[in-house]
Enzyme design. Structure first.
Site: not given
Length: 366
Positions: A147, A182, A204-205, A226, A282, A284
């Site tokens: 990522t 990601q 995503q991300d 996220d 969320r 993390w």
């Protein structure tokens, strides 16, 4: 998300660069790269300890302006990467790189020593930097990038400013539950950075708010899962947060892991819209901290609002709050019991530049 690629020891890394550069007889760089330069840079740029007042001239007054244009007759460089590469390793003062309209298909990383850089686009929607790496894309060594390494644009140097730029990761949106997909549009891993009228587009991300104090003003951030994540201390002021998913998604994944860490995300006077069903955040990190104040929330926000990352212990340590939010998704009646509807006194520390010590460093660059 993953844990990120660890940094090498800064001094070892920089001195290795200096050694290699000194061993290169035909180097194109004509600036002094001695140990003394390195130590001077460390003295000025030590993490969160240097005097902002002493650095005022470095921060606010440009010493150099560079133009990037796809037509070589109209600019100094035709790519952003070459414009950045033209600067000295230990950049001593504010440099403004103005980028003409167009789509620049470039993957860029600002080195840790290249402080005081401003990147200015030609206006909303006109200057785009895009790439399409994902976490499972293979890097130069043949290993997956992860990522951390998937970012289209990555910043490792303090006092960075971006205005009127679109940062985009064009990787295809992954199916639900897909691994290694990601795809970061921007990673900010440095202190005292500001983004004004910028757009961050991905799935995503999207925005890796990795570490440091950051300010986002009138920005647009689009993603699915996220899509604002990391362990930064960041204020999002009057931003538009747009979810694009057909299933469940999450707006934030903040990674504060200790009650001693001064990190967290604050969203003030923002707007949340989009498709699918969206958690506000969320957990993390076990001590994840996120606050929304005076923010409009569309009906896509799930009634529960927050997710504990599958660990009920985190319900006792996270700090998730709302203050005077509006819209069909802002109702507090169905929220998880471990979220907070903040009082005015509780909300105040999150709603001003003081949250990121902005009065010390931000006003000089806006």
């Amino acid at each position: 998300m993953d844990s990120g690629t660890p940094f090498m020891g800064l001094k070892l890394f920089v001195l290795l660069l200096l050694f290699l550069m000194n061993c290169t007889a035909n180097s194109d760089n004509n600036f002094n790269t001695s140990e003394e330069n390195y130590l001077d840079w460390v003295r000025r740029m030590s993490w969160r300890n240097h005097s902002i007042s002493m650095e005022a001239n470095h921060i606010s007054h440009p010493c150099k302006n560079i133009k990037v244009h796809k037509n070589p007759k109209k600019g100094d460089f035709t790519t952003i990467k070459n414009a950045i590469a033209s600067l000295p390793l230990f950049n001593p003062c504010r440099v403004v790189i103005s980028v003409a309209p167009g789509t620049y298909r470039e993957k860029i990383e600002i080195p840790v020593t290249l402080a005081y850089l401003t990147l200015e686009g030609a206006g909303a929607g006109r200057t785009i930097i895009r790439w399409d790496d994902t976490a499972d894309s293979l890097g130069p060594t043949g290993e997956p990038l992860g990522t951390y390494g998937s970012a289209t644009f990555a910043v490792n140097a303090p006092h960075f400013v971006a205005k009127n730029i679109i940062f985009k990761n064009k990787a295809m949106p992954p199916p639900a539950g897909a691994a290694g997909k990601q795809a970061v549009a921007l990673r900010i891993s440095a202190d005292m950075a500001a983004f004004i009228n910028c757009r961050f587009v991905g799935a995503q991300d999207t925005l890796y708010d990795h570490r440091g104090r950051h300010y986002f003003k009138k920005c647009y951030i689009q993603g699915s899962v996220d899509f604002i994540f990391g362990n930064g201390l960041s204020l999002y002021d009057s931003c538009h947060l747009h979810a694009k998913t057909n299933t469940y998604g999450a707006l934030t994944a903040q990674k504060r892991e200790s009650m001693l860490e001064e990190t967290g995300f604050s969203f003030v006077k923002c707007k949340v819209t989009g498709s699918g069903a969206l958690y506000l955040g969320r957990a993390w990190g076990s001590f994840s901290r996120v606050v929304f104040a005076y923010t409009y929330m569309d009906k896509i926000i799930t009634p529960r609002g927050w997710n504990d990352w599958g660990d009920k212990q985190r319900q006792m340590t996270v700090f998730y709050g709302q203050f005077k939010c509006s819209g069909p998704g802002a109702g507090f009646g169905g929220r998880v019991k471990w979220a907070r509807e903040l009082t005015n006194e509780e909300a105040q520390p999150f709603m001003s530049l003081s949250f990121i010590d902005g009065h010390e460093w931000l006003t000089s660059v806006l």
